[in-house]
Design an enzyme around this catalytic site. Structure first.
Site, PDB file in Angstrom:
ATOM      1  CG  HIS A   1      -2.295   1.110   0.865  1.00 49.94           C
ATOM      2  ND1 HIS A   1      -3.188   0.754   0.738  1.00 49.94           N
ATOM      3  CD2 HIS A   1      -2.319   2.348   1.432  1.00 49.94           C
ATOM      4  CE1 HIS A   1      -3.533   1.947   0.725  1.00 49.94           C
ATOM      5  NE2 HIS A   1      -3.361   2.781   1.118  1.00 49.94           N
TER       6      HIS A   1
ATOM      7  CG  ASP B   1      -2.084   6.398   0.232  1.00 50.70           C
ATOM      8  OD1 ASP B   1      -3.490   5.703  -0.204  1.00 50.70           O
ATOM      9  OD2 ASP B   1      -2.385   6.211   1.349  1.00 50.70           O
TER      10      ASP B   1
ATOM     11  CD  GLU C   1      -6.824   3.281   1.813  1.00 49.62           C
ATOM     12  OE1 GLU C   1      -6.708   3.186   3.023  1.00 49.62           O
ATOM     13  OE2 GLU C   1      -6.114   3.841   0.714  1.00 49.62           O
TER      14      GLU C   1
ATOM     15  CG  HIS D   1     -10.417   4.808   3.699  1.00 48.59           C
ATOM     16  ND1 HIS D   1     -10.633   5.683   3.754  1.00 48.59           N
ATOM     17  CD2 HIS D   1      -8.951   4.462   3.673  1.00 48.59           C
ATOM     18  CE1 HIS D   1      -9.258   7.140   3.993  1.00 48.59           C
ATOM     19  NE2 HIS D   1      -8.376   5.587   4.214  1.00 48.59           N
TER      20      HIS D   1
ATOM     21  CG  HIS E   1      -9.166   1.354   6.059  1.00 49.63           C
ATOM     22  ND1 HIS E   1      -9.049   2.378   7.030  1.00 49.63           N
ATOM     23  CD2 HIS E   1      -7.882   1.485   5.435  1.00 49.63           C
ATOM     24  CE1 HIS E   1      -8.125   2.868   6.629  1.00 49.63           C
ATOM     25  NE2 HIS E   1      -7.634   2.248   5.593  1.00 49.63           N
TER      26      HIS E   1
ATOM     27  CG  HIS F   1      -3.058  -0.331   4.295  1.00 45.97           C
ATOM     28  ND1 HIS F   1      -3.588  -0.930   3.925  1.00 45.97           N
ATOM     29  CD2 HIS F   1      -3.170   0.660   5.067  1.00 45.97           C
ATOM     30  CE1 HIS F   1      -4.741   0.084   4.149  1.00 45.97           C
ATOM     31  NE2 HIS F   1      -3.922   1.170   4.659  1.00 45.97           N
TER      32      HIS F   1
ATOM     33  CG  ASP G   1      -0.168   3.946   4.541  1.00 47.25           C
ATOM     34  OD1 ASP G   1      -0.719   4.620   4.116  1.00 47.25           O
ATOM     35  OD2 ASP G   1      -1.421   4.366   5.891  1.00 47.25           O
TER      36      ASP G   1
END
Length: 394
Positions: free
Chosen positions: A20, A22, A125, A152, A193, A214, A322
């Site tokens: 993961h 971003d 995500e 999420h 999540h 993650h 992350d």
């Protein structure tokens, strides 16, 4: 040979598959996807955790780029946003063909490694990004998305989030159909999540291995974003992989307590806790000056991995840093170049090189390959689902 040199040598042969990152959303926030202004071919350390030189230095051989959509976006707005995120990843791959290779299968990952390129995969995500449409889910798969995180931060119409009120006792009937359709496609069901109830429901329904892209250990740090031991214990039977994350408030209890106060301070200033704008960072820095931030380090992450190995077994572990999804990271793991230092610490703790090869590369490649095998087996048994949320959940 010292431990760091051994770790670097190991990662040359068995590079990290990171679950993961971003970067696409950060590029949206910082430069509205203007890749000229944030050219990751060179050093972007003043702006980002991620660029190609630091991915190389970190021994990263495959990256699941998160095609993330904020959970306050819904319906068509969420679909537009996820398509823009996918476009960003595809443009990054096109822009850097010597370094990046699009990957949609385990074989693609192995080919990229053989070519010395970084396999670039995509993970969506948040299930809100399909706007309750299995047709949109299928289109995301067609465009290359190979996992979807069911929620999420907010509970959605068909699945409960870890960080919101549970309304469905896990998954609704439509949520179960989403999982089945993902199995049919070969898209990994990502359970980071989601609430423990959603984790358990998805493990009950899924015919394919699941992923935690993650998330770390709830027994080591009692944070809702982490995985309870009873769920980790199910991974050997399911075949899935839990990818430990580096987010300090998820891995260090003192940091988890600190972030509660920091988030309240952000809200008091009219800011969303996840806001990473310059104004938001200034507010956070002022708060940290008055309330020193507890610091996680490499050992904190290693503690989670030690426990997760004990509970789930080494065949069911991976890493999901992350990066570029948070501002602060553990000491020694401040950007994507830090992986060799973590592997050196695990060598110091007695992890074998074979175990570390599984953690870095083999487990993640296997889980994608196994999801593809399940999909191939289902191909002759059922076609695309035409169910709607109205049909199944009334």
């Amino acid at each position: 040979m010292d431990l760091l040199a051994r770790a670097q040598e190991l990662l040359t042969a068995h590079p990290v598959v990171d679950g993961h990152n971003d970067l696409p959303w950060r590029l949206r926030e910082q430069v509205r996807y203007d890749l000229e202004r944030r050219d990751i071919a060179g050093d972007q350390s003043a702006h980002l955790h991620t660029d190609i030189p630091r991915l190389r230095a970190g021994g990263v051989g495959a990256q699941f780029w998160s095609v993330y959509v904020r959970s306050d976006l819904a319906g068509g707005d969420a679909v537009v946003a996820v398509l823009e995120q996918i476009d960003c990843v595809l443009r990054l791959v096109d822009r850097h063909p010597d370094a990046l290779r699009l990957a949609v299968t385990a074989d693609d990952m192995e080919t990229a490694r053989a070519e010395g390129r970084i396999a670039s995969l995509m993970g969506a995500e948040g299930g809100h990004s399909i706007a309750n449409s299995l047709g949109v889910l299928r289109m995301l798969y067609t465009l290359g998305v190979r996992y979807m995180t069911l929620t999420h931060n907010d509970t959605i119409d068909w699945a409960d989030s870890a960080t919101d009120e549970a309304r469905h006792d896990g998954l609704t009937a439509f949520g179960e159909e989403v999982v089945r359709e993902m199995n049919r496609l070969g898209m990994l069901v990502d359970l980071s999540h989601v609430s423990p109830g959603t984790m358990r429901a998805a493990l009950r329904v899924s015919e394919a291995p699941v992923l935690f892209s993650h998330s770390s250990s709830r027994a080591v740090c009692d944070h809702v974003r982490n995985v309870p031991d009873d769920v980790l214990e199910q991974l050997p039977r399911n075949g899935g992989v839990a990818m430990a994350t580096f987010v300090p408030q998820f891995i260090l209890p003192a940091a988890a307590e600190w972030i509660v106060g920091a988030n309240e301070n952000m809200k008091a200033h009219g800011l969303h806790p996840l806001d990473q704008s310059p104004k938001a960072q200034a507010v956070q820095e002022a708060y940290a000056a008055e309330h020193p931030r507890p610091l996680a380090d490499i050992g904190t992450v290693a503690d989670h991995l030690d426990h997760m190995r004990e509970v789930a077994g080494v065949d069911h572990l991976g890493l999901g840093g992350d990066y570029d999804g948070v501002v602060h990271l553990p000491e020694g793991l401040g950007d994507v170049s830090g992986y060799p230092r973590l592997f050196a610490e695990l060598l110091r703790r007695g992890w074998s090189e074979d175990d570390l090869a599984k953690l870095a590369w083999r487990n993640a490649v296997r889980v994608l390959r196994d999801a593809g095998s399940v999909a191939a087996g289902l191909a002759g048994k059922r076609g695309p689902s035409t169910a709607s949320i109205e049909d199944l959940d009334g």
